[in-house]
Each structure stands twice: as C-alpha cells, then as structure tokens.
Design an enzyme around this catalytic site. Structure first.
Site, PDB file in Angstrom:
ATOM      1  N   ARG A 192       8.840 -12.450 -21.964  1.00  0.00           N
ATOM      2  CA  ARG A 192       8.764 -12.278 -23.417  1.00  0.00           C
ATOM      3  C   ARG A 192       9.667 -13.249 -24.155  1.00  0.00           C
ATOM      4  O   ARG A 192       9.303 -13.809 -25.163  1.00  0.00           O
ATOM      5  CB  ARG A 192       9.119 -10.836 -23.795  1.00  0.00           C
ATOM      6  CG  ARG A 192       8.034  -9.855 -23.389  1.00  0.00           C
ATOM      7  CD  ARG A 192       8.564  -8.467 -23.272  1.00  0.00           C
ATOM      8  NE  ARG A 192       9.599  -8.385 -22.239  1.00  0.00           N
ATOM      9  CZ  ARG A 192      10.184  -7.275 -21.858  1.00  0.00           C
ATOM     10  NH1 ARG A 192       9.869  -6.158 -22.430  1.00  0.00           N
ATOM     11  NH2 ARG A 192      11.089  -7.287 -20.905  1.00  0.00           N
ATOM     12  N   SER A 235      -5.401  -3.833   3.281  1.00  0.00           N
ATOM     13  CA  SER A 235      -5.657  -2.394   3.106  1.00  0.00           C
ATOM     14  C   SER A 235      -5.893  -2.097   1.635  1.00  0.00           C
ATOM     15  O   SER A 235      -5.035  -2.389   0.806  1.00  0.00           O
ATOM     16  CB  SER A 235      -4.458  -1.571   3.581  1.00  0.00           C
ATOM     17  OG  SER A 235      -4.291  -1.754   4.955  1.00  0.00           O
ATOM     18  N   GLU A 270      -4.264   0.340  -3.234  1.00  0.00           N
ATOM     19  CA  GLU A 270      -3.120  -0.588  -3.140  1.00  0.00           C
ATOM     20  C   GLU A 270      -3.383  -1.777  -4.050  1.00  0.00           C
ATOM     21  O   GLU A 270      -2.475  -2.373  -4.598  1.00  0.00           O
ATOM     22  CB  GLU A 270      -3.020  -1.170  -1.716  1.00  0.00           C
ATOM     23  CG  GLU A 270      -2.569  -0.248  -0.639  1.00  0.00           C
ATOM     24  CD  GLU A 270      -1.076  -0.317  -0.408  1.00  0.00           C
ATOM     25  OE1 GLU A 270      -0.372  -0.924  -1.233  1.00  0.00           O
ATOM     26  OE2 GLU A 270      -0.621   0.274   0.577  1.00  0.00           O
TER      27      GLU A 270
END
Ligand SMILES: Cc1cc2nc3c(=O)[nH]c(=O)nc-3n(C[C@H](O)[C@H](O)[C@H](O)COP(=O)(O)OP(=O)(O)OC[C@H]3O[C@@H](n4cnc5c(N)ncnc54)[C@H](O)[C@@H]3O)c2cc1C
Length: 341
Positions: free
Chosen positions: A150, A226, A330
């Site tokens: 930012r 995964s 995930e």
C-alpha cells in the site's frame, strides 16, 4: 529503463493447472525498485495487485485478473554469516524453491532437503507455509523481507511483496532420520548414513511416483498438488464418520487415516474422497483426480477454470452428503467475482 506494463497477457501458461484468462496489466519484476514502481502504477490507476510466483497453488478465473499481475523474477542467493550455529542463507524471492534446496544440499546445509521438488518460488514459501515429508519452512525461516503493497515502504514484516527470505540451515549435513518415516526406512536400506543429496534423491523418487513434481524428467500432471486440506472435525463427527468407514469397508482408508489434533480429530481427505465416489483416476469430462495421487485435481487437457471449479464443487458435495464433512481447498482462487467452489 522504465518498467514495461503489458496488456491482456495470458496467465494460464504461467500456472501449473493451466487454466484461466489474461492479466489486464502485467509486468515482470527484476529489482526491488521495480516493485516500488509497479505499486505506484497500481495506486495511480487504482488497480488490485496480484504477485505471481510459480503459479503452482492458484486457480485463475476464466475472465482473468482485472488488475496488475507482477511476475516475480527477483534472483540470487547470498550467505549472511552464522547465528546460533546455523548458516544464514538469503534467497531472492523469485528463485525456485527447489533451487534453494539444491543450493543448500550442495553445501551440506541441512533443514530443507525433505522439501525437495516442491514447485513454486521462494517468496511464496512463507506465504503458503510450505511443508512436506516431516519438514516445514516455518522451522527454518529467520526473516522475511518485503515491500509494503500500500505504501511502497520497505518493511519487515507487514503486508508486502516478499522480496527476500532468510533461512537458517545446519552445517555438517546431518540427516534428521526421525523427520519422516520413509526417509528412515530408506536410510536402513543403505550401508552408510545417508547424505543430504541421497535424501533429496529419495524424496524426488517418492514425489515422482505420486506425480507430485513439475520437473521435466518426471511425468507431470496439470494440477496444484493437493487440492484439499485434511479436515479437522469434532470428536462426535469423527465417530460417526469412523463407524461409516469401518462398517462399509473397501479401499482408500488403509493405514493411519485419522489422528488427534487438540480437541479435534484430523482425517485424511484422501480416504473421504475415495469413499465418496472420487477414487484416484476418477474423471468428469476434462477434470479428474490424478491416477497417482488421491488429492490432486487434474486438468486432463483443455479444461476451463469453471470446469475445475465445477469438479471441486462435485467432490465437496459428495463428501458433505456422505459424511457431513466440509472439505476446504488448499488452492487459492484468483480473479473470481465470487467464491467459485
Ligand atoms: C505437483 C505439486 C506438488 C506440490 N507439493 C506441495 C508440497 O509438498 N507441500 C506444499 O506445501 N505445497 C505443495 N504444492 C503447492 C505449491 O507448490 C506451494 O503452495 C508453493 O509454495 C506455491 O508457490 P508459487 O510460487 O507457485 O505460488 P503461486 O501459486 O504463484 O502463489 C501462491 C500465493 O502466494 C502469493 N505469493 C507468491 N509470491 C509472493 C511474493 N513474492 N510475495 C507475496 N506473496 C506472494 C501469491 O500472491 C498467492 O497468493 C505443490 C504444488 C504442485 C503443483
């Protein structure tokens, strides 16, 4: 030379799942000054920013990303002396994670050898908290350096573009045999204590067998590794699930498929998928479960992000319906207007 911002750059080829649309704006970052310049550009145009590493844990929306994508090409390794008997290695965040493992293993520095072959960059390792085969990046990270998105200030820590990661590694190359059962078994098969390089080779062989590498010498599946986390559930829900699984019998839940975690019980998502009608190799159109790994959702060729999301929804619904268990992904959804799965 001012930083080049390109328009409508396809992102799918920069990811391991190979789905998704273009970046509205795109730039390759090679220096820390360019990180600052890119953030100024994004602030002026009021654009959201996405930092792209190896694209190995993301699903990009078919519409692409409606802001500025920064591909991280910061490179280099440096040693920064020693602390508490460990060697401090500072790695630029755009280096491949596996290149850092090779750097360490070549110098007989222990602590990350079991994480050989994990795709992606050094910069996302602390963001994702990379872990596997008994080692975790959180155990070796000494410092994470970055630039605040930012304000553009150089800050440690904060909400930032990670520019450099310092890891503390043990000199002497002693292999921790208690870190992972398969490594211990492998060591027993040798007539000498394994070297870090031997452990690395053993881990790469295990990963190749499971289709869990993106190395060109192995069979590579288009996936994010995964896709689902192992769910932690209440004891009550676990008991109901256990009874169903044991009464039904069948494949998929051999060995340790659950373990205690505080007042919860964690279950192997692979077992739940298999028993809910999604075993290895199960496909719906162009998306399926990898034939080699129960938790890898694979783009079988030419799938869209919507098709991947549809498949993930079907898997989650099947597990919810059968066991009342909510599977959490995930993988990170990027550029979607609303949660895709
Ligand atoms: C075949 C395969 C096997 C895998 N095996 C494992 C495994 O064993 N263990 C494991 O933990 N993971 C595994 N993964 C998942 C993946 O490799 C990790 O999550 C990896 O850390 C992602 O790195 P990346 O650079 O590709 O991140 P990306 O997918 O590009 O980005 C992931 C997130 O990190 C953010 N990010 C990336 N770089 C920076 C930066 N410099 N600063 C700030 N934010 C950043 C991105 O904005 C995004 O939010 C596997 C994936 C595949 C495809």
């Amino acid at each position: 030379m001012p930083l080049v911002f390109s328009l409508n750059v396809p992102l799918a080829p920069m990811t391991t799942l190979k789905v998704g649309g273009p970046a509205k704006y795109f730039a390759e970052i090679r220096t820390e000054e360019e990180v600052q310049e890119a953030f100024r550009f994004a602030r002026e145009k009021n654009l959201p920013v996405f930092v792209l590493g190896g694209g190995s844990n993301i699903v990009i929306a078919d519409a692409g990303f409606p802001g500025l994508v920064l591909r991280n090409e910061l490179k280099g390794f440096r040693e920064e002396g020693e602390a508490d008997g460990k060697v401090l290695v500072a790695a630029a965040s755009g280096e491949d994670w596996d290149a850092l493992v090779v750097y360490a293993v070549d110098r007989n520095l222990a602590g990350i050898e079991n994480m050989s072959g994990v795709p992606g960059t050094v910069g996302s390792a602390p963001v994702q908290n990379v872990a596997c085969y008994g080692q975790s990046v959180s155990e070796v990270i000494r410092e994470v350096r970055g630039v605040d998105m930012r304000t553009g200030e150089r800050k440690v820590p904060g909400r930032y573009f990670v520019t450099e990661v310092v890891v503390a590694l043990a000199p002497g190359g002693k292999v921790n045999l208690s870190s992972y059962q398969d490594v211990a078994k492998y060591a027993e098969s040798l007539d000498h204590a394994p070297s870090l390089m031997e452990v690395r080779q053993a881990i790469l062989a295990i990963r190749a067998k499971k289709g869990m590498t993106v190395l060109p010498e192995h069979e590579v599946f288009q996936s994010v590794g995964s896709f689902f986390k192992n769910p932690a559930v209440s004891r009550e829900l676990f008991e109901k699930t256990r009874i169903k699984i044991e009464t039904e019998g069948g494949p998929g839940c051999e060995g340790n498929w659950f373990w205690e975690q505080g007042d919860k019980v964690k279950m192997a998502a692979a077992c739940l998928l298999e028993r809910s009608g999604f075993p290895k190799g199960q496909a719906l159109g162009k998306v399926g479960i990898s034939p080699k790994h129960s938790l890898a959702v694979v783009n079988l060729g030419g799938a869209t992000a919507a098709e991947v999301a549809g498949f993930v929804k079907s898997v989650r619904a099947a597990v919810r319906e059968k066991f009342g268990v909510e599977l959490e992904p995930e993988a990170e959804a990027v550029g979607f207007a609303e949660a895709p799965w």
